[in-house]
Scaffold this motif. Sequence first.
Motif, PDB file in Angstrom:
ATOM      1  N   ILE A  28     -53.798  -4.282 -28.711  1.00 37.23           N
ATOM      2  CA  ILE A  28     -54.037  -2.835 -28.539  1.00 37.23           C
ATOM      3  C   ILE A  28     -53.553  -2.383 -27.156  1.00 37.23           C
ATOM      4  O   ILE A  28     -52.945  -1.323 -26.997  1.00 37.23           O
ATOM      5  CB  ILE A  28     -55.538  -2.521 -28.764  1.00 37.23           C
ATOM      6  CG1 ILE A  28     -55.871  -2.751 -30.241  1.00 37.23           C
ATOM      7  CG2 ILE A  28     -55.898  -1.110 -28.322  1.00 37.23           C
ATOM      8  CD1 ILE A  28     -57.337  -2.856 -30.560  1.00 37.23           C
ATOM      9  N   ARG A  29     -53.790  -3.231 -26.169  1.00 38.24           N
ATOM     10  CA  ARG A  29     -53.350  -2.923 -24.795  1.00 38.24           C
ATOM     11  C   ARG A  29     -51.820  -2.761 -24.755  1.00 38.24           C
ATOM     12  O   ARG A  29     -51.295  -1.786 -24.225  1.00 38.24           O
ATOM     13  CB  ARG A  29     -53.787  -4.077 -23.881  1.00 38.24           C
ATOM     14  CG  ARG A  29     -53.465  -3.906 -22.421  1.00 38.24           C
ATOM     15  CD  ARG A  29     -54.104  -5.036 -21.617  1.00 38.24           C
ATOM     16  NE  ARG A  29     -55.539  -5.088 -21.816  1.00 38.24           N
ATOM     17  CZ  ARG A  29     -56.263  -6.215 -21.949  1.00 38.24           C
ATOM     18  NH1 ARG A  29     -55.671  -7.402 -21.879  1.00 38.24           N
ATOM     19  NH2 ARG A  29     -57.550  -6.169 -22.139  1.00 38.24           N
ATOM     20  N   ILE A  30     -51.131  -3.717 -25.351  1.00 38.84           N
ATOM     21  CA  ILE A  30     -49.658  -3.675 -25.309  1.00 38.84           C
ATOM     22  C   ILE A  30     -49.147  -2.474 -26.100  1.00 38.84           C
ATOM     23  O   ILE A  30     -48.245  -1.751 -25.661  1.00 38.84           O
ATOM     24  CB  ILE A  30     -49.043  -5.005 -25.832  1.00 38.84           C
ATOM     25  CG1 ILE A  30     -49.464  -6.167 -24.927  1.00 38.84           C
ATOM     26  CG2 ILE A  30     -47.529  -4.921 -25.913  1.00 38.84           C
ATOM     27  CD1 ILE A  30     -49.029  -7.552 -25.418  1.00 38.84           C
ATOM     28  N   LEU A  31     -49.747  -2.250 -27.276  1.00 43.75           N
ATOM     29  CA  LEU A  31     -49.336  -1.112 -28.117  1.00 43.75           C
ATOM     30  C   LEU A  31     -49.468   0.197 -27.346  1.00 43.75           C
ATOM     31  O   LEU A  31     -48.559   1.039 -27.332  1.00 43.75           O
ATOM     32  CB  LEU A  31     -50.216  -1.106 -29.381  1.00 43.75           C
ATOM     33  CG  LEU A  31     -50.101   0.083 -30.331  1.00 43.75           C
ATOM     34  CD1 LEU A  31     -48.684   0.221 -30.855  1.00 43.75           C
ATOM     35  CD2 LEU A  31     -51.067  -0.072 -31.499  1.00 43.75           C
ATOM     36  N   SER A  32     -50.595   0.372 -26.687  1.00 46.27           N
ATOM     37  CA  SER A  32     -50.854   1.615 -25.972  1.00 46.27           C
ATOM     38  C   SER A  32     -49.949   1.760 -24.734  1.00 46.27           C
ATOM     39  O   SER A  32     -49.312   2.794 -24.530  1.00 46.27           O
ATOM     40  CB  SER A  32     -52.327   1.647 -25.563  1.00 46.27           C
ATOM     41  OG  SER A  32     -52.639   2.906 -25.081  1.00 46.27           O
ATOM     42  N   LYS A  33     -49.875   0.706 -23.940  1.00 43.20           N
ATOM     43  CA  LYS A  33     -49.136   0.800 -22.672  1.00 43.20           C
ATOM     44  C   LYS A  33     -47.614   0.869 -22.891  1.00 43.20           C
ATOM     45  O   LYS A  33     -46.895   1.373 -22.034  1.00 43.20           O
ATOM     46  CB  LYS A  33     -49.496  -0.382 -21.762  1.00 43.20           C
ATOM     47  CG  LYS A  33     -50.943  -0.319 -21.261  1.00 43.20           C
ATOM     48  CD  LYS A  33     -51.166  -1.309 -20.157  1.00 43.20           C
ATOM     49  CE  LYS A  33     -52.624  -1.507 -19.758  1.00 43.20           C
ATOM     50  NZ  LYS A  33     -53.492  -0.349 -19.713  1.00 43.20           N
ATOM     51  N   THR A  34     -47.150   0.364 -24.043  1.00 40.49           N
ATOM     52  CA  THR A  34     -45.705   0.455 -24.322  1.00 40.49           C
ATOM     53  C   THR A  34     -45.261   1.919 -24.312  1.00 40.49           C
ATOM     54  O   THR A  34     -44.232   2.271 -23.739  1.00 40.49           O
ATOM     55  CB  THR A  34     -45.391  -0.206 -25.692  1.00 40.49           C
ATOM     56  OG1 THR A  34     -45.686  -1.590 -25.585  1.00 40.49           O
ATOM     57  CG2 THR A  34     -43.933  -0.043 -26.083  1.00 40.49           C
ATOM     58  N   THR A  35     -46.063   2.790 -24.939  1.00 42.44           N
ATOM     59  CA  THR A  35     -45.681   4.211 -24.983  1.00 42.44           C
ATOM     60  C   THR A  35     -45.680   4.801 -23.566  1.00 42.44           C
ATOM     61  O   THR A  35     -44.800   5.576 -23.214  1.00 42.44           O
ATOM     62  CB  THR A  35     -46.656   5.025 -25.873  1.00 42.44           C
ATOM     63  OG1 THR A  35     -47.979   4.904 -25.343  1.00 42.44           O
ATOM     64  CG2 THR A  35     -46.637   4.552 -27.303  1.00 42.44           C
ATOM     65  N   THR A  36     -46.663   4.411 -22.761  1.00 41.29           N
ATOM     66  CA  THR A  36     -46.747   4.970 -21.401  1.00 41.29           C
ATOM     67  C   THR A  36     -45.546   4.518 -20.565  1.00 41.29           C
ATOM     68  O   THR A  36     -44.981   5.301 -19.795  1.00 41.29           O
ATOM     69  CB  THR A  36     -48.066   4.531 -20.716  1.00 41.29           C
ATOM     70  OG1 THR A  36     -49.139   4.759 -21.631  1.00 41.29           O
ATOM     71  CG2 THR A  36     -48.314   5.294 -19.442  1.00 41.29           C
ATOM     72  N   MET A  37     -45.145   3.249 -20.759  1.00 43.57           N
ATOM     73  CA  MET A  37     -44.015   2.749 -19.951  1.00 43.57           C
ATOM     74  C   MET A  37     -42.708   3.436 -20.357  1.00 43.57           C
ATOM     75  O   MET A  37     -41.899   3.797 -19.504  1.00 43.57           O
ATOM     76  CB  MET A  37     -43.912   1.225 -20.098  1.00 43.57           C
ATOM     77  CG  MET A  37     -45.114   0.538 -19.440  1.00 43.57           C
ATOM     78  SD  MET A  37     -45.008  -1.239 -19.325  1.00 43.57           S
ATOM     79  CE  MET A  37     -44.853  -1.719 -21.006  1.00 43.57           C
ATOM     80  N   ILE A  38     -42.515   3.624 -21.666  1.00 45.82           N
ATOM     81  CA  ILE A  38     -41.286   4.299 -22.133  1.00 45.82           C
ATOM     82  C   ILE A  38     -41.259   5.733 -21.591  1.00 45.82           C
ATOM     83  O   ILE A  38     -40.249   6.198 -21.053  1.00 45.82           O
ATOM     84  CB  ILE A  38     -41.208   4.305 -23.685  1.00 45.82           C
ATOM     85  CG1 ILE A  38     -41.044   2.882 -24.223  1.00 45.82           C
ATOM     86  CG2 ILE A  38     -40.063   5.196 -24.172  1.00 45.82           C
ATOM     87  CD1 ILE A  38     -41.207   2.749 -25.737  1.00 45.82           C
TER      88      ILE A  38
END
Length: 377
Positions: free
Chosen positions: A126-136
Amino acid sequence: MKTDNTAPKGLEDVIIGSSTLTLIDGHAGTLSYRGYDISDLAENATFEETSYLLLYGDLPNVQELRELRQNLSDEREIPPQLVELLRGFPNDASPMDILRTSISALSIYDPDLHDYSPEAMLRRAIRILSKTTTMIAAYERIRNGTDVIPPRADLDHASNFLYMMRGDAPEPAVARIFDKCLVLHADHELNASTFAARVTASTLSDVYSAVTSAIGALKGPLHGGANEAVMEMLEEIKVPEKVEAYLKKAFSEKKRVMGFGHRVYKTIDPRAIILRALSKELATKNGGKEWFRISYKLEEIMRTEKKLSPNVDFYAASVYHMLGIPTYLFTPIFAASRVTGWTAHIMEQYTDNRLIRPRADYVGHHPRKYIPLAQRK
Ligand code: CMC
């Protein structure tokens, strides 16, 4: 020396293990996640429900969905050191390269990286899923010289992603189309990037390393990179009247036409049917008629001349373009959705692991004797 058990080139049709995640029937042109048909999910489920389904095995009830939404929202911020890292990259770098590097860097800030318990694995997914959008989104803002926009807790996953990229919350209809695109891309059995993720996980390396491997594989134009190549092709063609000439030249030069063909589907990819309808809908509403008409003409000629049907990347290109998304973000957006499937597969791999280590059919030199450097010609 060829042996009888040599696998076909590209591992075509080779079954390397079992999975409870996704079923594709390439002849019937059907796809389901955990038993639910993709058209049923695209029509009725949100990306958040779909993510829950893939990660936990079943659709969530009201309380479970509420908790997932809360967890996704709580995980949206990225470490300030990562924002600084993104600021240090050149503005014209490939966003896929940036994403690959940022996911890798994110592992350094994971509070429980070495906890492999099922609970920690789910938290991390869930952490990776969420933070991926923020990084992009953060890199998109930085590369355009604009302020990085902090996430909004009141928005759903898809709306918040668009909000962080653009600075304003999308219309509900736009958010729903984007959300559907995320549903359609969430998993796809043992495609190249998922296989790469499982190979890395099978060494008992960590989740970030496995996802980083997957991003590297997704980037290529024979896989996820095809959606950007499709848009470049549509822009080169410009008008429907030029499609025929474009394809004639491509055929004579034996060039691959991006967005067509598939290793598994022997008929049209069911996701392409849904995306074609979305492309048509957007063309009517948003005045992007030409993009749909060029795409449709390409599809018709490819089918009659080459017996090839569009895959997921083909109509995704015109849909994203008509949603106002820049071409260089198409593949990162694919990754932002597929990270759900990658992490679900990685967890499945850990649960019943055996090192993935195939053999090669050696076709090199027969034994040779070492020649000292000074005597070599
Ligand atoms: N344009 C022209 N000819 C094609 C295409 C295409 N897009 N796709 C396959 N062919 C031909 C190919 O030239 C070959 O012909 P021949 O037997 O005469 O040499 C035949 O069809 C079989 O092709 P293949 O390369 O052996 O098939 P494959 O299963 O190894 O490749 C593929 C599958 C997806 C890589 C391929 O269809 C392709 O390159 N498509 C274009 C890139 C693309 O759209 N990729 C996205 C894939 S699906 C979603 C995703 O993973 O992101």
